[in-house]
Design a protein around this motif. Sequence first.
Motif, PDB file in Angstrom:
ATOM      1  N   ALA A 155      40.297  42.219  36.411  1.00 40.70           N
ATOM      2  CA  ALA A 155      41.072  41.786  35.246  1.00 40.70           C
ATOM      3  C   ALA A 155      40.974  40.269  35.073  1.00 40.70           C
ATOM      4  N   GLU A 156      40.991  39.577  36.222  1.00 39.79           N
ATOM      5  CA  GLU A 156      40.888  38.120  36.191  1.00 39.79           C
ATOM      6  C   GLU A 156      39.510  37.694  35.681  1.00 39.79           C
ATOM      7  N   LEU A 157      38.503  38.436  36.163  1.00 36.11           N
ATOM      8  CA  LEU A 157      37.123  38.131  35.794  1.00 36.11           C
ATOM      9  C   LEU A 157      36.879  38.387  34.303  1.00 36.11           C
ATOM     10  N   GLY A 170      38.798  37.777  31.915  1.00 34.00           N
ATOM     11  CA  GLY A 170      39.249  36.653  31.104  1.00 34.00           C
ATOM     12  C   GLY A 170      38.453  35.390  31.350  1.00 34.00           C
ATOM     13  N   THR A 171      37.389  35.542  32.181  1.00 36.31           N
ATOM     14  CA  THR A 171      36.557  34.373  32.490  1.00 36.31           C
ATOM     15  C   THR A 171      35.379  34.287  31.535  1.00 36.31           C
ATOM     16  N   ILE A 172      35.234  33.129  30.939  1.00 42.27           N
ATOM     17  CA  ILE A 172      34.144  32.941  29.978  1.00 42.27           C
ATOM     18  C   ILE A 172      33.018  32.169  30.651  1.00 42.27           C
TER      19      ILE A 172
END
Lengths: 73, 178
Positions: free
Chosen positions: B172-174, B176-178
């Motif tokens: 989930a964290e990944l 949101g990673t651009i």
Amino acid sequence: MTISVKLDDLLHARRMTLTDLAEQVGITLANLSILKTGKAKAIRFSTLAALCAALECQPGDILAFENDGRSGE
Amino acid sequence: MPRQHHLLAVTSWLLKAGTGFSLFVAALLIIALGAVGVAAMNPELGIPPDQVLGGVPRTELLAMATIPISAGLICFILVATAFRSTTRIVEAARSGDPFVNENADRLDRIGWLLLAVTVIGFATQRAIDWIVPGSLQGHVNFVFDVSPIGLIAILLIFVLARIFRVGSDMRAELEGTI
């Protein structure tokens, strides 16, 4: 405490569109839009480096720290 | 279709069959409980009133019968629920998106369900050993063993649930990673 993304200002100053930047940086328009609207949770160094190269600027020109008195999430 | 997809498809089918079988056995046990109830209310049915087995009166015998039947009914419903949860995890894996918090919750649920089955089975075995008189022990066909491997498997399920939760949080964290 938030990190704001100043892509709008940089694009305006360089008379570039988000689509142009997406093509130059090599990431999707959707992801760049997420970054521009401040909805991204994190940014990779590689993305930041590509943005800096495309916009001919420093990371500090793209990102800014805003201390609004609240602790970060 | 890749081999892994075949494996998941077969597993999903087997789990659905397992769910169906467990519910079928649970339905049979409900009928058995009903039959015991009917026999208890109607002395002329089933075991003749004057007949006793191993010196145990008919009413006591019927009361004893309800213990393993009830325990079996609860266990098969729990197992069916565990099968259902496992099916959903496999379906999530088939869709290519298994690392979600829902699957961690499902694994946790499966762990607790299997632990409950183990505890109920163990308690029922002890209750039968204690209640059923020695003269009837030869007629009782209820054997439940708590195996160390089974307990380790349950422990592994809880560990796997934790790994899934951490994995889904990381993903989930990944995302949101651009």
